[in-house]
Each structure stands twice: as structure tokens, then as C-alpha cells.
Design a protein around this motif. Structure first.
Motif, PDB file in Angstrom:
ATOM      1  N   HIS A  22       0.845  -1.180   0.000  1.00 12.67           N
ATOM      2  CA  HIS A  22       0.000   0.000   0.000  1.00 12.67           C
ATOM      3  C   HIS A  22       0.886   1.238   0.000  1.00 12.67           C
ATOM      4  N   PRO A  23       0.352   2.413  -0.330  1.00 12.13           N
ATOM      5  CA  PRO A  23       1.161   3.635  -0.333  1.00 12.13           C
ATOM      6  C   PRO A  23       1.725   3.897   1.056  1.00 12.13           C
ATOM      7  N   SER A  24       2.938   4.411   1.090  1.00 14.38           N
ATOM      8  CA  SER A  24       3.562   4.729   2.376  1.00 14.38           C
ATOM      9  C   SER A  24       4.577   5.838   2.171  1.00 14.38           C
ATOM     10  N   LEU A  25       4.517   6.840   3.036  1.00 22.67           N
ATOM     11  CA  LEU A  25       5.506   7.902   2.977  1.00 22.67           C
ATOM     12  C   LEU A  25       6.892   7.344   3.273  1.00 22.67           C
ATOM     13  N   ARG A  30      10.050  11.993   9.738  1.00 17.58           N
ATOM     14  CA  ARG A  30       9.836  12.063  11.184  1.00 17.58           C
ATOM     15  C   ARG A  30       8.354  12.275  11.465  1.00 17.58           C
ATOM     16  N   ALA A  31       7.838  11.577  12.469  1.00 17.70           N
ATOM     17  CA  ALA A  31       6.423  11.682  12.835  1.00 17.70           C
ATOM     18  C   ALA A  31       6.267  12.430  14.146  1.00 17.70           C
ATOM     19  N   THR A  32       5.258  13.285  14.199  1.00 19.11           N
ATOM     20  CA  THR A  32       4.934  13.982  15.439  1.00 19.11           C
ATOM     21  C   THR A  32       3.456  14.315  15.426  1.00 19.11           C
ATOM     22  N   THR A  33       2.923  14.633  16.581  1.00 18.96           N
ATOM     23  CA  THR A  33       1.538  15.075  16.689  1.00 18.96           C
ATOM     24  C   THR A  33       1.542  16.489  17.263  1.00 18.96           C
ATOM     25  N   VAL A  44       1.442  14.468  11.866  1.00 17.43           N
ATOM     26  CA  VAL A  44       2.159  14.978  10.694  1.00 17.43           C
ATOM     27  C   VAL A  44       3.495  14.273  10.567  1.00 17.43           C
ATOM     28  N   ARG A  45       3.881  14.012   9.335  1.00 14.80           N
ATOM     29  CA  ARG A  45       5.205  13.471   9.041  1.00 14.80           C
ATOM     30  C   ARG A  45       5.940  14.440   8.125  1.00 14.80           C
ATOM     31  N   SER A  46       7.241  14.518   8.299  1.00 10.83           N
ATOM     32  CA  SER A  46       8.018  15.475   7.515  1.00 10.83           C
ATOM     33  C   SER A  46       9.421  14.936   7.272  1.00 10.83           C
ATOM     34  N   GLY A  47      10.022  15.398   6.180  1.00  8.92           N
ATOM     35  CA  GLY A  47      11.375  14.975   5.851  1.00  8.92           C
ATOM     36  C   GLY A  47      11.933  15.773   4.697  1.00  8.92           C
ATOM     37  N   GLY A  48      13.207  15.553   4.410  1.00  9.76           N
ATOM     38  CA  GLY A  48      13.876  16.269   3.339  1.00  9.76           C
ATOM     39  C   GLY A  48      14.482  17.566   3.835  1.00  9.76           C
ATOM     40  N   ARG A  49      15.030  18.308   2.881  1.00  8.98           N
ATOM     41  CA  ARG A  49      15.657  19.591   3.206  1.00  8.98           C
ATOM     42  C   ARG A  49      15.533  20.527   2.015  1.00  8.98           C
ATOM     43  N   GLY A  50      15.217  21.793   2.296  1.00  9.98           N
ATOM     44  CA  GLY A  50      15.086  22.778   1.239  1.00  9.98           C
ATOM     45  C   GLY A  50      13.790  23.548   1.388  1.00  9.98           C
ATOM     46  N   PRO A  51      13.316  24.195   0.322  1.00  8.79           N
ATOM     47  CA  PRO A  51      12.050  24.934   0.370  1.00  8.79           C
ATOM     48  C   PRO A  51      10.917  24.031   0.873  1.00  8.79           C
ATOM     49  N   VAL A  52      10.021  24.600   1.641  1.00  7.79           N
ATOM     50  CA  VAL A  52       9.002  23.804   2.324  1.00  7.79           C
ATOM     51  C   VAL A  52       7.757  23.630   1.447  1.00  7.79           C
ATOM     52  N   VAL A  53       7.273  22.387   1.385  1.00  6.32           N
ATOM     53  CA  VAL A  53       6.050  22.050   0.662  1.00  6.32           C
ATOM     54  C   VAL A  53       5.104  21.339   1.624  1.00  6.32           C
ATOM     55  N   LEU A  73       9.950  14.867  -3.999  1.00  7.52           N
ATOM     56  CA  LEU A  73      10.242  16.221  -3.532  1.00  7.52           C
ATOM     57  C   LEU A  73      11.268  16.254  -2.408  1.00  7.52           C
ATOM     58  N   MET A  74      11.338  15.193  -1.597  1.00  2.00           N
ATOM     59  CA  MET A  74      12.250  15.218  -0.451  1.00  2.00           C
ATOM     60  C   MET A  74      13.719  15.320  -0.871  1.00  2.00           C
ATOM     61  N   LYS A  75      14.005  15.074  -2.127  1.00  2.00           N
ATOM     62  CA  LYS A  75      15.387  15.181  -2.611  1.00  2.00           C
ATOM     63  C   LYS A  75      15.921  16.602  -2.471  1.00  2.00           C
ATOM     64  N   ASP A  76      15.040  17.592  -2.605  1.00  3.91           N
ATOM     65  CA  ASP A  76      15.504  18.979  -2.541  1.00  3.91           C
ATOM     66  C   ASP A  76      14.469  19.917  -1.923  1.00  3.91           C
ATOM     67  N   HIS A  77      13.501  19.361  -1.190  1.00  2.00           N
ATOM     68  CA  HIS A  77      12.515  20.153  -0.476  1.00  2.00           C
ATOM     69  C   HIS A  77      12.299  19.578   0.925  1.00  2.00           C
ATOM     70  N   SER A  78      11.860  20.420   1.828  1.00  2.00           N
ATOM     71  CA  SER A  78      11.332  19.954   3.112  1.00  2.00           C
ATOM     72  C   SER A  78       9.846  19.689   2.901  1.00  2.00           C
ATOM     73  N   VAL A  79       9.439  18.454   3.120  1.00  2.00           N
ATOM     74  CA  VAL A  79       8.075  18.031   2.800  1.00  2.00           C
ATOM     75  C   VAL A  79       7.301  17.797   4.097  1.00  2.00           C
ATOM     76  N   VAL A  80       6.159  18.447   4.231  1.00  2.00           N
ATOM     77  CA  VAL A  80       5.319  18.360   5.429  1.00  2.00           C
ATOM     78  C   VAL A  80       3.983  17.741   5.024  1.00  2.00           C
TER      79      VAL A  80
END
Length: 341
Positions: A22-25, A30-33, A44-53, A73-80
Motif C-alpha cells: 500500500h502507499p507509504s511515505l 519524522r512523525a509527530t503530533t 504529521v510526518r516530515s522529511g527532506g531539506r530545502g524549500p518547504v512544501v 520532492l524530499m530530494k531537494d525540499h522539506s516536505v510536510v
């Protein structure tokens, strides 16, 4: 308790989808509430580095639906990537499902993670939250992407066949029409009228819809997935089982239905928002076999700079049906924004 519920959900999805993924981030996310001042706990989960999306998912899915885009996108963005209020591992409060309130949830997520201005990408119900967010915080959104869904109260919200131009879009417009849902949910647990000596104040007829779909969530969602796909094999079995299990959590269907019962309030809020056009560039993406070019028609009512894109061969479920093409469209649009800064 939340961990136990999610473990059960995961086991259920695994048991009915052995041998399929199944789809999975990305596992590195990183996971947080985060507690929203509006009375919800947003997972919310987030990862990567760079401009935020920020990625906002739709109904019949959760944040994992963004797996293909997040991985790119996580290759060059911070993904939220949050789960919307009431969906996935976010809390399921009794109220607050109007999209203006949910936009405040998302603002709380962004600021608590230490961010300010971001790109926003949305699909389905997520479009509605994203529009409210962009209207309320226009200086905080660099670029906005909306995909394949109407905006309550924004024309052609009250028009169907003439503007839709295809069968799939017409069906979705009927499904999302507020009059249909108002009627639908008068049966689905709305408060009862007070009748002295018979129905005391505060009573309700009962959550009939929840009772009808309890244990049959997959049957309920199959109708939605099948009606709006351009490819009968998508979403696939493992994906369907996984998403159905997320809504089978206690309170999950009630919260999901509440996204729709809020449309009347959303329409009122959006008519006010519409008076000031969105200033940021907007990419309006429609599936060829679903909203198509109508997505751009909708957004031109509320924004001054709208680019149009249609994903050939796709129905409503763009990430599942045409992930490569859809990811490329979004990335090119976001990258164009970076090169101009």
C-alpha cells in the motif's frame, strides 16, 4: 490507546493485502503530533531539506496517498504531510470540520515545525482546506497546486452538466453538491427536532450512516473509488484495503462524513474569501476523465494567476492512476517558483 488502534488498523490492512504494497511515505520521515488551538491533534510526518512544501490529502485517503510525490520532492525540499483533522492518525473531535478551521490546524502545524512561507499542494477535500489557507494567509503561500475537486460556493459549484462536459465530472459535482449532502445527512445523525415529552432537547436520531457502514467500510469506499477512477484497476487492492482500514477506526466514518456536512458553512466562508483574489501563482490540475480543464475554470474565479494542466487518461485519483505524470507537473511548477526567487 491510539497506538493500539493504529496497530490493529495496520494488521487489518496487511491481512487483506498480503503480497501487495500500500502507499507509504518515506520511512525516513519524522512523525509527530501537533496540537491545534482549534481543538484537534494533527498527526504529521516530515522529511527532506530545502524549500518547504505542505501536502494536503483528500477523502477516501490519508497522508500516505502522497507517497510518490513526497519521495520525489524530499530530494531537494522539506516536505510536510499532515493527516487532516478526523482522518488517519489525527484526532477525531466532534466539530471543526469546516475548512476555515482546518486551515488554522494547518497553520499551527507549519509554525510549530518552525516554518513560515511554504508551497501548498492539495487534492480533493484538501483543495478546500488549501483554498481557505491561501485566502487566510496569502503572504504565507508561495505557490498553490489544487487537483481535481470543486470549491464549495465557488462557481460552477451550482452548475453541473453544462460546465462539467464529461460524465465523471458530473457525477462528482452531484456527489459534492451541498443540497445532496444536506439531505443525505439529515438522515445521518443530525440532531432531532425537540418534541416535548417525546424527544428531549439535545437528542439525535442516531448515527445511522455510521451503523450502516460499520464493518462494511470497504464496500462503501469501493463505490467512490470505482465511480471516479479512469482506470478500474486503480486504486489497487492493497491501497483500498489500507485506506478503508484507516476510516474503520473508532470515529473515523463520523469524522469523514463531517467533512461533507460542513460544506454549507464552507460555501458561506468561501463567498467572502472570493472577494479578494489569491495573489500567488496557482496550478489547477484535473484528470482528463474527471474534472479536466474545469479545475482551472474554478480557480480563475478566486485567483489572478492560474495555470491549467490536464493529466491525460486519469480520473480523480491522480496519485494512484498517473503518479509519474502528476509528480512531473507539480515539480515543474514548484521549481519554476524557485528559479524566480
Amino acid at each position: 490507546m491510539r497506538s493500539i488502534v493504529f496497530l490493529g488498523m495496520t494488521l487489518l490492512a496487511a491481512s487483506v493485502g498480503i503480497g501487495q504494497n500500500h502507499p507509504s511515505l518515506p520511512s525516513s520521515f519524522r512523525a509527530t503530533t501537533i496540537h491545534s488551538p482549534e481543538g484537534a491533534d494533527i498527526f504529521v510526518r516530515s522529511g527532506g531539506r530545502g524549500p518547504v512544501v505542505v501536502l494536503l490529502h483528500g477523502y477516501a485517503e490519508n497522508s500516505d496517498s502522497w507517497a510518490p510525490l513526497a519521495a520525489d520532492l524530499m530530494k531537494d525540499h522539506s516536505v510536510v504531510v499532515p493527516d487532516l483533522r478526523g482522518i488517519g492518525r489525527s484526532s477525531k473531535p466532534e466539530s471543526g470540520y469546516n475548512k476555515k478551521t482546518q486551515a488554522k490546524d494547518i497553520r499551527a502545524v507549519v509554525t510549530r515545525l518552525g516554518y513560515d512561507r511554504t508551497f501548498v499542494v492539495a487534492h480533493d477535500i484538501g483543495n478546500m482546506v488549501a483554498y481557505a489557507y491561501a485566502a487566510m494567509y496569502p503572504d504565507k503561500v508561495k505557490r498553490l497546486v489544487v487537483m481535481d475537486a470543486p470549491i464549495p460556493g465557488i462557481e460552477p459549484w451550482n452548475e453541473i452538466e453544462e460546465e462539467c462536459r464529461n460524465y465523471m465530472c458530473t457525477k462528482m459535482k452531484i456527489l459534492l453538491n451541498p443540497g445532496v449532502w444536506d439531505l443525505h445527512f439529515n438522515f445521518h445523525g443530525s440532531p432531532a427536532a425537540t418534541v416535548p415529552g417525546i424527544i428531549p432537547p439535545g437528542s439525535a436520531y442516531g448515527p445511522a450512516a455510521e451503523r450502516l457502514v460499520a464493518g462494511r467500510e470497504r464496500i462503501y469506499f469501493d463505490r467512490i473509488w470505482d465511480d471516479f477512477t479512469g482506470d478500474p484497476s486503480k486504486p489497487d487492492e492493497a491501497t483500498r484495503n489500507f485506506f478503508a482500514a484507516t476510516y474503520a477506526q473508532p470515529g473515523g466514518m463520523r469524522a469523514g462524513f463531517a467533512q461533507f456536512t460542513a460544506f454549507s458553512q464552507d460555501a458561506k466562508d468561501n463567498k467572502i474569501f472570493e472577494q479578494t483574489k489569491l495573489p500567488m501563482p496557482v496550478l489547477a490540475v484535473g484528470g482528463e476523465k474527471s474534472f479536466g480543464a474545469l479545475q482551472a475554470v474554478i480557480m480563475r474565479h478566486v485567483a489572478t494567476n492560474v495555470q491549467e494542466a490536464v493529466v491525460v487518461g486519469s480520473g480523480h485519483w491522480l496519485m494512484e492512476e498517473r503518479p509519474t505524470e502528476t509528480v512531473a507537473l507539480i515539480r515543474n511548477f514548484l521549481d519554476a517558483g524557485e528559479t524566480k526567487q
